[in-house]
Each structure stands twice: as structure tokens, then as C-alpha cells.
Design a protein around this motif. Structure first.
Motif, PDB file in Angstrom:
ATOM      1  N   GLY A   1     -72.267   9.941 -34.762  1.00 47.79           N
ATOM      2  CA  GLY A   1     -70.818  10.461 -34.168  1.00 47.79           C
ATOM      3  C   GLY A   1     -70.922  11.563 -32.720  1.00 47.79           C
ATOM      4  O   GLY A   1     -71.373  12.202 -32.799  1.00 47.79           O
ATOM      5  N   TYR A   2     -69.975  11.311 -32.228  1.00 47.82           N
ATOM      6  CA  TYR A   2     -70.480  12.443 -30.392  1.00 47.82           C
ATOM      7  C   TYR A   2     -68.893  13.431 -30.389  1.00 47.82           C
ATOM      8  O   TYR A   2     -68.023  12.181 -30.435  1.00 47.82           O
ATOM      9  N   LYS A   3     -69.469  14.368 -31.000  1.00 47.83           N
ATOM     10  CA  LYS A   3     -67.492  15.107 -29.728  1.00 47.83           C
ATOM     11  C   LYS A   3     -67.959  14.909 -28.253  1.00 47.83           C
ATOM     12  O   LYS A   3     -68.471  16.274 -28.098  1.00 47.83           O
ATOM     13  N   VAL A   4     -66.768  14.528 -27.677  1.00 47.20           N
ATOM     14  CA  VAL A   4     -66.667  14.639 -26.100  1.00 47.20           C
ATOM     15  C   VAL A   4     -66.578  15.891 -26.477  1.00 47.20           C
ATOM     16  O   VAL A   4     -67.296  16.731 -24.585  1.00 47.20           O
ATOM     17  N   ASN A   5     -65.194  16.433 -26.692  1.00 46.00           N
ATOM     18  CA  ASN A   5     -64.656  17.908 -26.245  1.00 46.00           C
ATOM     19  C   ASN A   5     -64.264  18.438 -27.269  1.00 46.00           C
ATOM     20  O   ASN A   5     -64.119  17.488 -29.018  1.00 46.00           O
ATOM     21  N   ASP A   6     -62.766  19.416 -27.975  1.00 48.52           N
ATOM     22  CA  ASP A   6     -62.598  19.845 -28.199  1.00 48.52           C
ATOM     23  C   ASP A   6     -61.688  19.269 -28.907  1.00 48.52           C
ATOM     24  O   ASP A   6     -61.942  19.201 -30.439  1.00 48.52           O
ATOM     25  N   LYS A   7     -61.375  18.337 -28.421  1.00 52.09           N
ATOM     26  CA  LYS A   7     -60.192  16.760 -28.075  1.00 52.09           C
ATOM     27  C   LYS A   7     -60.677  15.798 -29.269  1.00 52.09           C
ATOM     28  O   LYS A   7     -59.902  15.208 -30.446  1.00 52.09           O
ATOM     29  N   LEU A   8     -61.305  15.177 -28.868  1.00 48.24           N
ATOM     30  CA  LEU A   8     -62.269  13.985 -28.616  1.00 48.24           C
ATOM     31  C   LEU A   8     -63.350  13.813 -29.514  1.00 48.24           C
ATOM     32  O   LEU A   8     -64.525  14.588 -29.272  1.00 48.24           O
ATOM     33  N   LEU A   9     -62.937  13.004 -29.928  1.00 47.18           N
ATOM     34  CA  LEU A   9     -64.282  12.146 -31.255  1.00 47.18           C
ATOM     35  C   LEU A   9     -64.833  10.782 -31.057  1.00 47.18           C
ATOM     36  O   LEU A   9     -63.856  10.640 -31.139  1.00 47.18           O
ATOM     37  N   VAL A  10     -65.943  10.156 -30.758  1.00 44.70           N
ATOM     38  CA  VAL A  10     -66.179   9.233 -30.783  1.00 44.70           C
ATOM     39  C   VAL A  10     -67.116   8.917 -31.471  1.00 44.70           C
ATOM     40  O   VAL A  10     -68.302  10.101 -31.960  1.00 44.70           O
ATOM     41  N   SER A  11     -67.012   7.581 -32.263  1.00 44.52           N
ATOM     42  CA  SER A  11     -68.011   7.107 -32.928  1.00 44.52           C
ATOM     43  C   SER A  11     -68.301   5.360 -32.562  1.00 44.52           C
ATOM     44  O   SER A  11     -67.779   4.624 -32.722  1.00 44.52           O
ATOM     45  N   LEU A  12     -69.882   5.626 -33.033  1.00 49.15           N
ATOM     46  CA  LEU A  12     -70.601   4.011 -33.341  1.00 49.15           C
ATOM     47  C   LEU A  12     -71.439   4.017 -34.039  1.00 49.15           C
ATOM     48  O   LEU A  12     -72.127   4.371 -35.141  1.00 49.15           O
ATOM     49  N   GLU A  13     -70.930   2.238 -35.094  1.00 44.05           N
ATOM     50  CA  GLU A  13     -71.976   2.503 -36.085  1.00 44.05           C
ATOM     51  C   GLU A  13     -72.485   1.321 -36.030  1.00 44.05           C
ATOM     52  O   GLU A  13     -71.643  -0.064 -35.688  1.00 44.05           O
ATOM     53  N   GLY A  14     -73.332   0.325 -37.255  1.00 43.22           N
ATOM     54  CA  GLY A  14     -73.523  -0.925 -37.264  1.00 43.22           C
ATOM     55  C   GLY A  14     -74.105  -0.960 -38.874  1.00 43.22           C
ATOM     56  O   GLY A  14     -74.775  -0.096 -38.998  1.00 43.22           O
ATOM     57  N   SER A  15     -74.101  -2.234 -39.003  1.00 44.84           N
ATOM     58  CA  SER A  15     -74.293  -2.332 -40.676  1.00 44.84           C
ATOM     59  C   SER A  15     -75.473  -3.423 -40.486  1.00 44.84           C
ATOM     60  O   SER A  15     -74.518  -4.730 -39.973  1.00 44.84           O
TER      61      SER A  15
END
Lengths: 477, 409
Positions: B260-274
Motif C-alpha cells: 500500500g502506498y500513500k501517494v499524497n494526503d488524498k490518494l492511496l494506491v495498492s497492489l496485491e498478488g495472491s
């Protein structure tokens, strides 16, 4: 805000669709050098769709020609009309064995029956009582002509016989006039393609009636060849192409393969009791006497000697081909022509099992001949079938027609055929391919034969007709 | 496969519907809205499911969530020799979840999760062309998961929970047979099975978080299931009669790594592999208590292959009170083309999601999500008997709105 979310996804939904859809399968098939625009089917009960001792709507809908017509439809096949039954006859099935008495007999169904020993098992029985003919067989000729010219009971000689409509209620239902022959009815369609499966009844009546004991006889092979050639000449005279099927050996149908010739199980005690019957002891002694005096051969004496043992026993029959002898004790009395059946001889499906189990048929008294096919009778039948089949093959080849080896297909079925994991054999009931009369296939059996027709037609005419999924047709109830 | 039957009765009794396509990815409306991502995020009490390692990293001492989704799905089958298309008529599916998490102190948290990660109803109808494979199947699996989580360091948490699985299944199929066109069997059973759910959560920096979870294989062992036959009397006389059955079904272990990565105060992005270890599922064997020549035990090869799921998603704080989300995932089918049965019509799935959360006040909020699944078209078949098969083209669509509430203090 939720609205806005929906707006995000709507284009997506429209792009791929709310429901899964497939591209259309290309369902056009090639007819090759054949032309299926006007097809007719000429034949007997096997063409009509007869099952379980009757013609019914379900049987007609799943008849061989109806199955084929649906496949032909993808290769330019035109409409195909079957003279469908209506009313009670349609739903309950119509057999005409008591037509003269004004009633129709319904189809057979499998019902639980208790035998004379108190054992209950499923057994084919009339599905209800016979019912009045009423207007069930009223003429529907005005709706014709019909493409399915399959008439239960028809022999080869009947299909060109003017006046047959007056004799066969199945044909009188749809014949244009009493004088019209079955072939004439077929020709009134001006067919571009025909199927012909005829000749089964030319041995069947003789066979199911117990051979010599049957009122029916086997059609002479030369007569058959002459009539068959004439029929093909008629059907091809306007240039029609077609497929002709040969005749399965009667030994491959359940009617003759369900009750074994050694249907009589005995304990040692019962066997001793039977052997000690003074009648048999005297009979055996007389055989020894005639053998020793060379009136009969030692082989005949051995063949005729009655000897029951523990376990399954071959049934006692009368055989009028044995040497006629007098009773040595009382020369005015004939010695009976008794012998036990041998391996390879056949009993009909109609054999009264209760009479064997509880009334001494086949042990205390001979099995009535109408239920028995002796080896000499079987030889006669097989000889006729072989002759017919040679004729059919030769005429098919000479006329460039597709030859459907129904005989071989039934042999394959005897050892088992599998469609999509479901196995079919010629075994009665459990084999899954025959109807309850043991003679006619059920709808799945007809589908198996339809595929055999399709193979033959495709290979002869270079067409690409699809085969059908046998398992999707109904089985017996 | 065994072929000792008078007719091929029960040679391919369907598996329960625990396949990837019917693994229900709806364990939290917040996560669902962004591609069902949650392993490396701290969204609330639903972390008890998504990553037990992160429970001590939640803001509030007490967090709770509950919600449900409404599955509108359809599977279509096309016979390639006739061109005929048949479609399922599935009733509405309603998976739900309830979560609670309590931080006992800074280092220790306890939680309880109740959720339905597997469950479905497929209804092809009584008379469709594959009726001998399956007519309809209903499955429910409720997971109850008491969980403990411990903060090993300031940045690293570990948690583990016990899964108590209440599973039940009911299915109907036509068994064919030489007599009677409507010979059917109803198989019904329920059981309790056990497994576990563990997770590590690593707050690498203020902006970057990493999660790793492992959910164990759960062997669902049905004992004393009821096999009820509705058959023609003649088929019954052949020896087909009501009996009990047992069957074992492995629910595969799943390992998930997420960022999970907070790009800035407003935007959160995430990537997952199962990574889903479906290869554990080799065969489904039904053992009938009372066998007869017409009713023998049946072995059904499945030969599933391990599969991966890749998810990406983002969350954007549109206002103080409103978060909006979008995501996508690719869910690989574990089913091989030659072992594809209509009771698990599972092709590679593409999931498109969107969602939002609205905070009514500091404690209470509403979460909504919308998931659209495209089951990609595939042409596959399932072996029947010794040399046959049942197959054609399959495709599916699911449209799944969901709504949930959260309450934290």
C-alpha cells in the motif's frame, strides 16, 4: 455520489454486455452431391417410430426420419411431415393387434410385477387398458402427402401393393386412397432424397412366432431381390439420391436374447425327481433301443436323451425334425419328439416365465414351439437375412446409394457403444437402447441408428451433416 | 474413472462450489470498491479478515463493520454442434460480513470475524442439456474467526485466527438410467471444518505498508450426507436407494502479498498478488454407505492447477467526508480445459470495481461498492465415462452491488 459511481461503470457494462453472449455458430452444413430439399422415408415400424408395442406421438417425434430431417434442415433440407397421431392414441400409444375388435392397445411400460414364486421385479406391461378406436385413426390424408411413409407391419411386398391401405390401419390413416401404394405416396412428394429401410418384417413375423409354428413365413430371397430392385427403380426414377439400410440379424435384438435357453434352474433333488419321471425313463430306454437297432443314429439318441442336472438346465422342447418313432412298448403310440434345447437356440421375450417356474413348462412338459427358435429355424432366418443384405448391398452399389450397415451397428451395440460416457447395449431394459417390446429401439436407439445413416450419407455424398447427441433423446418410462 | 455401473450413475457427482469463480471476493465494501485490496491497508475491523497482522495498527480502540452484497449472476453455455445457448437462472446471492476489533492495549488486539468467502447458487434448470452433470447447486460456507494480533515492533505486527467453518451444500442432478427420464438424486450435507488465517503487517515508512497473509487449507469433510433418489421404480429395483454419503473437499491455502502506498494526503494506491494452491484439489470422491451394482462409489478427477490473482486499486479522499474508490483484478481459473464442469463454470475472471465511503460523523459511516465480473469466454469440456465428454463454450457475468456500515470509537 452513488450516481457518479454508477456512471464510472456503465460504459464498461455496455462494452462487454450485461449478459454473456456468444458468436453464432456457423450452422450451415454442406449437402455435398445430395439434395435434401424434398426427402421421403419409406419403411416399416422402424421408420414410423414404433416403440414398446405401439406407435405414439413421442415415438413419431423421435423417429429415425424426424431425427434425420432435423439434421438435413441445416443442409438445405425442406419441411418434413409425419402423419402424427392425435388424441388418446398420441399420448397413450396405439397398437393395432385388437383393431378388429374395435380397440387400440396402449404402449408397454415398466411396472412392478410379482411372479408365481412371490418375487417382485419390474416387468413390461400394458400401460392401462385397451381403449376404443373412436376417431383416433380417422383419415388425415387431406393434410398430406406425408414425407414419413413408415407403416408398422409393412413387408417389402406391401410397399408396392395397391390395396394395402385397406389392410393396414396405420397406412389407411394417411394414404390418399385405398389404391395408393406406399411407394406411390412417397413419389407424390417428388422426392430429391429418400431413405429406405425395409425387409425386417420379411423374417420377423416368422421369428417372433417361433419359426415353423408361426403363421407367418419368410419371404423368398429371389422374390425379395426382384421386389427390392423394382422399388429402387421407382424411387430413383426422377433422379433422387438416397440411403438404404440393411436388415439386422434377429439374434442381435433383445427379443431373442433375454430369456436364456437354459432358463430352468433346478436343485439336485428337483433334477433327480424329473429324471425319475417314468415317462422320461421309458423314453430314454426307447432311444437306446432304436440306436442299437440302427433306426436312429447314436448322435440322435444322445441329442434326444433327457437328462436334468443341478443348476441351469436347457428346456425340454418338441422337434418335429427328429425321426418319428413308435413307442416300443405300445407300437400304436408314437414316441414323442422330445429333446432339450442346445446352446445357441433361442426363446422369445414373450416366453411365459411363470409357466417355467411354477407349471413345469420345459421340464414336465415341452415348451410350446411358438416361444422357441430351434437351430434349423435360426439357420433359415440367418440365411434369409444374409441373402436380403447381399441384395441390398448390391443394389445400393449399382445405384450409387448410401448403404447403411444397420446389421453391423446392431452387432456393435451388442458389445456396447458409448456416447459421452453413457453406455448402450442391446440388453433388455438395462441396455438403454431398446424399447420394452424388445424388437424396436427406444428413441436413443433410433438416434444411434440415425447417426449410422448420417455417416453413410456423408461418406457417399460428401455432405457434412452433423450427428446427433444420443443422450439427449428420451429413454423408456 | 470407475465404470462398473449398470449405467453411469453418480460417476461425476459435482464438486461443491468452492472454485475461484465462486470464491466470493466481497469481505468488505471498502476493499471491494478498490479491487478487493486490503492486505497492506488499514481500513477498519475488516482487517481481522484481510490481515490479522494489522489489527493493532487500526486508529480506533474499537472498530466494527457489517455489510452485505447482492450477487446478480448469469452463466451461459453454448453447444458448439447445435449453436443452442442455455443460461442459468440463478437466484440472488447475499454474502455478508460482521467484524469487530478491540485493541486491548498498544501491543495487543483481539477480534472476531464472521464472513462468507464461499457461497453460491447455480441453477441450470431441470432439463438443460447438461442435466446429467448438474441441475442446481446451493452452497453456503460461514467462516467464524476469533483472532489475536500482537505488535512485535513499532513497525511490525503479527496476528492469527482460528477458522471455524460451517459448510453446507445441496445439489440436484439427473442420474440418467435406462428407464425413466427424470431419475434424480438430491445430495445434501453439512459439516464443521477448521483452519486458520495468519498475517504479517509491516509499516515500512509512513507512506509504504506491506502485508503478507497465509490462509490455511481447510478440508471440508462431509460425513453422513443424505443421498435421496427420486427414480423410476425399475431403477430403484436395480438397487438405487437412498443412502448416506461422505466426501472430502479441500479448500486451498492462499498466500497473499500486498503493498500500500500513500501517494499524497488524498490518494492511496495498492497492489496485491495472491497464490492459491488449488493443486491440492485432485479429485472428488463420493463414498456411499450402501453400495449396489447400480450404485458404486464414484471418483471424479478435478486436477486443478495453482492459480494467481492480481489486484490493483486506488482510493481518493474527495472531501473530508467522502472517499471514492476504483479497482481491477484478474482472477485466474484453476480449472483445466479438459476438466471443466458446468457445476463450476469458472473461467478467468476480470473484476471491475468502484465504491465510496461516506462519513456521517467521527464514528459512523456508510460504505458502498459495485463489482462487475466478466467471466471470459472459454471452450472446455468435462470427461464423462471412459471416452466421452460434456462441453461447449462458457461465459459468465456478475453484477454485484454492496452496502455496509462501520462504527468506530
Amino acid at each position: 455520489m452513488k450516481k457518479r459511481n454508477l456512471l464510472y461503470i456503465l460504459p464498461l457494462v455496455f462494452a462487454v454486455g450485461c449478459e454473456p453472449e456468444f458468436d453464432d455458430v456457423n450452422l450451415t452444413r454442406s449437402s455435398g452431391t445430395a439434395d435434401f430439399s424434398r426427402t421421403v422415408a419409406v419403411g416399416n415400424s422402424l421408420t414410423a417410430g414404433y416403440q414398446s408395442n405401439a406407435l405414439s406421438l413421442e415415438g413419431q417425434e423421435n423417429s429415425l426420419p424426424e431425427i434425420l430431417a432435423k439434421q438435413f434442415a441445416l443442409a438445405g433440407g425442406g419441411t418434413f411431415k409425419t402423419p402424427f397421431l392425435t388424441g388418446e392414441a398420441a399420448t397413450r400409444g396405439a397398437g393395432v393387434s385388437a383393431f378388429g375388435q374395435g380397440v387400440l392397445t396402449p404402449s408397454l411400460s415398466l411396472q412392478l410385477k410379482t411372479d408365481c414364486l412371490g418375487e417382485t421385479s419390474p416387468s413390461p406391461s400394458l400401460n392401462g387398458s385397451p381403449y376404443p378406436i373412436g376417431d383416433n385413426f380417422a383419415s388425415i390424408a387431406s393434410q398430406g402427402p406425408f414425407n414419413n411413409v413408415g407403416v408398422p407391419g409393412a413387408k417389402l411386398t406391401h410397399i408396392n401393393f395397391s390395396g394395402y391401405a385397406g389392410l393396414n390401419p396405420y397406412f389407411s390413416r394417411f394414404a390418399s386412397s385405398t389404391d395408393q401404394t406406399m411407394v406411390e405416396h412417397a413419389m407424390s412428394i417428388n422426392p430429391t432424397f429418400f431413405t429406405l429401410w425395409i425387409g425386417n418384417n420379411d423374417v420377423l413375423g416368422y421369428s417372433t412366432g417361433g419359426g415353423e409354428e408361426s403363421p407367418d413365413d419368410i419371404t423368398d430371397q429371389n422374390t425379395f431381390a426382384f421386389l427390392y430392385a423394382g422399388t429402387i427403380d421407382s424411387l430413383t426414377k426422377n433422379g433422387a439420391k438416397g440411403a438404404v439400410a440393411n436388415i439386422p440379424n434377429i439374434t442381435s435384438i433383445p427379443f431373442f436374447n433375454t430369456v436364456p435357453a437354459n432358463a430352468l434352474p433346478l436343485t439336485q433333488e428337483q433334477a433327480n425327481q424329473a429324471n425319475n419321471n417314468p415317462q422320461y425313463a421309458g423314453y430314454n430306454q426307447a432311444l437306446q433301443f432304436y440306436a442299437s437297432t440302427n433306426v436312429i443314429t447314436a448322435e440322435e439318441a444322445a441329442q434326444r436323451t433327457i437328462n436334468f442336472k443341478a443348476g441351469p438346465n436347457y428346456l425340454l422342447i418338441e422337434d418335429d425334425e427328429l425321426t418319428q418313432l413308435q413307442n416300443p412298448q405300445n407300437p400304436t403310440q408314437p414316441l414323442p419328439n422330445y429333446r432339450q434345447m442346445v446352446e445357441g437356440e433361442l426363446l422369445t421375450l414373450t416366453t411365459p416365465l411363470d409357466s417355467i417356474k411354477c407349471a413345469g413348462f420345459g421340464i414336465l412338459k415341452p415348451m410350446p414351439g411358438q416361444f422357441v427358435l430351434r437351430q434349423s429355424e435360426i439357420d433359415k432366418i440367418n440365411d434369409a437375412v444374409a441373402g436380403y443384405n447381399t441384395t441390398i448391398k448390391n443394389i445400393a452399389t449399382a445405384n450409387g446409394l448410401a448403404h447403411v450397415d444397420a446389421n453391423q451397428r446392431l452387432k456393435d451395440l451388442q458389445s456396447g457403444i458409448t456416447y459421452n460416457g453413457i453406455s448402450y447395449t442391446t440388453k433388455f431394459v438395462t441396455g438403454g437402447a431398446f424399447s420394452l417390446d424388445g424388437v424396436h429401439p427406444n428413441s436413443r436407439g433410433y438416434a444411434i441408428i440415425a447417426n449410422t445413416f448420417i455417416d453413410a450419407i456423408n461418406s457417399t455424398y460428401g455432405s457434412s451433416i452433423d450427428k446427433v447427441n444420443v443422450n439427449s433423446y428420451p429413454t423408456i418410462e | 474413472m470407475k465404470k462398473t455401473l449398470l449405467f453411469p450413475l453418480l460417476t461425476s457427482v459435482p464438486m461443491l462450489m468452492f472454485a475461484g469463480g465462486f470464491q466470493v471476493n466481497l469481505q468488505g465494501n471498502k476493499q471491494t470498491g478498490m479491487g478487493h485490496l486490503g492486505t497492506a491497508l488499514t481500513q477498519g475491523a475488516s482487517n481481522v479478515y484481510f490481515n490479522p497482522g494489522s489489527m493493532t495498527f487500526l486508529e480506533n480502540d474499537f472498530s466494527s463493520e457489517l455489510g452485505a452484497s447482492f450477487i446478480l449472476s448469469e452463466v451461459a453455455f453454448q453447444d458448439q454442434s447445435t449453436g443452442v445457448t442455455e443460461r442459468t437462472d440463478n437466484p440472488l446471492g447475499t454474502p455478508f460480513y460482521v467484524y469487530g476489533n478491540y485493541k486491548i492495549n498498544e501491543k495487543l488486539a483481539a477480534g472476531l470475524a464472521v464472513y462468507t468467502p464461499f457461497g453460491s447458487t447455480i441453477d441450470w434448470g431441470e432439463n438443460w442439456s447438461g442435466k446429467e452433470q448438474i441441475q442446481d447447486i446451493k452452497l453456503q460456507a460461514i467462516f467464524i474467526q476469533p483472532t489475536i494480533s500482537y505488535k512485535l515492533t513499532e513497525k511490525l505486527g503479527f496476528g492469527a485466527g482460528l477458522n471455524v467453518v460451517l459448510g453446507s451444500v445441496e445439489l440436484n442432478r439427473n442420474i440418467g438410467g435406462p428407464v425413466g427420464n427424470n431419475n434424480t438424486v438430491n445430495l445434501e450435507g453439512s459439516t464443521t471444518a477448521y483452519g486458520f488465517n495468519t498475517g504479517l503487517y509491516f509499516q515500512a515508512t509512513e507512506d509504504l505498508s506491506i502485508g503478507l497473509t497465509y490462509r490455511s487449507q481447510v478440508d471440508v469433510e462431509l460425513e453422513e450426507g443424505d443421498a435421496t433418489f427420486d427414480v423410476h421404480p425399475a431403477v430403484r429395483a436395480l438397487g438405487v436407494d437412498d443412502t448416506k454419503f461422505s466426501a472430502t473437499l479441500p479448500l486451498p491455502a492462499t498466500t497473499t502479498l500486498g503493498f500500500g502506498y500513500k501517494v499524497n494526503d488524498k490518494l492511496l494506491v495498492s497492489l496485491e498478488g495472491s497464490f492459491v494452491q488449488w493443486s491440492a484439489y485432485e479429485s472428488l470422491d463420493f463414498d456411499f454407505e450402501d453400495n449396489s451394482p447400480a450404485l458404486t462409489d464414484s471418483e471424479n478427477p478435478r486436477n486443478y492447477e495453482d492459480a494467481v490473482i492480481i489486484r490493483v486499486g486506488a482510493q481518493y479522499a474527495a472531501t473530508e467526508k467522502l472517499d471514492v474508490r476504483a479497482g481491477f483484478y484478474y482472477d485466474q481459473s484453476p480449472v483445466q480445459d479438459e476438466y471443466f464442469s458446468p457445476e463450476t463454470p469458472n473461467s478467468d475472471n476480470l473484476g471491475f470495481t468502484t465504491g465510496a465511503s461516506f462519513e456521517a460523523n467521527d464514528n459512523f459511516g456508510i460504505d458502498v461498492s459495485l463489482l462487475f465480473i466478466v467471466g471470459t469466454e472459454r471452450e472446455s469440456s468435462y470427461p464423462v465415462g471412459t471416452n466421452g465428454s460434456f462441453g461447449g463454450k462458457y461465459a459468465s457475468r456478475s453484477f454485484i452491488p454492496g452496502i455496509g456500515l462501520h462504527y468506530n470509537f
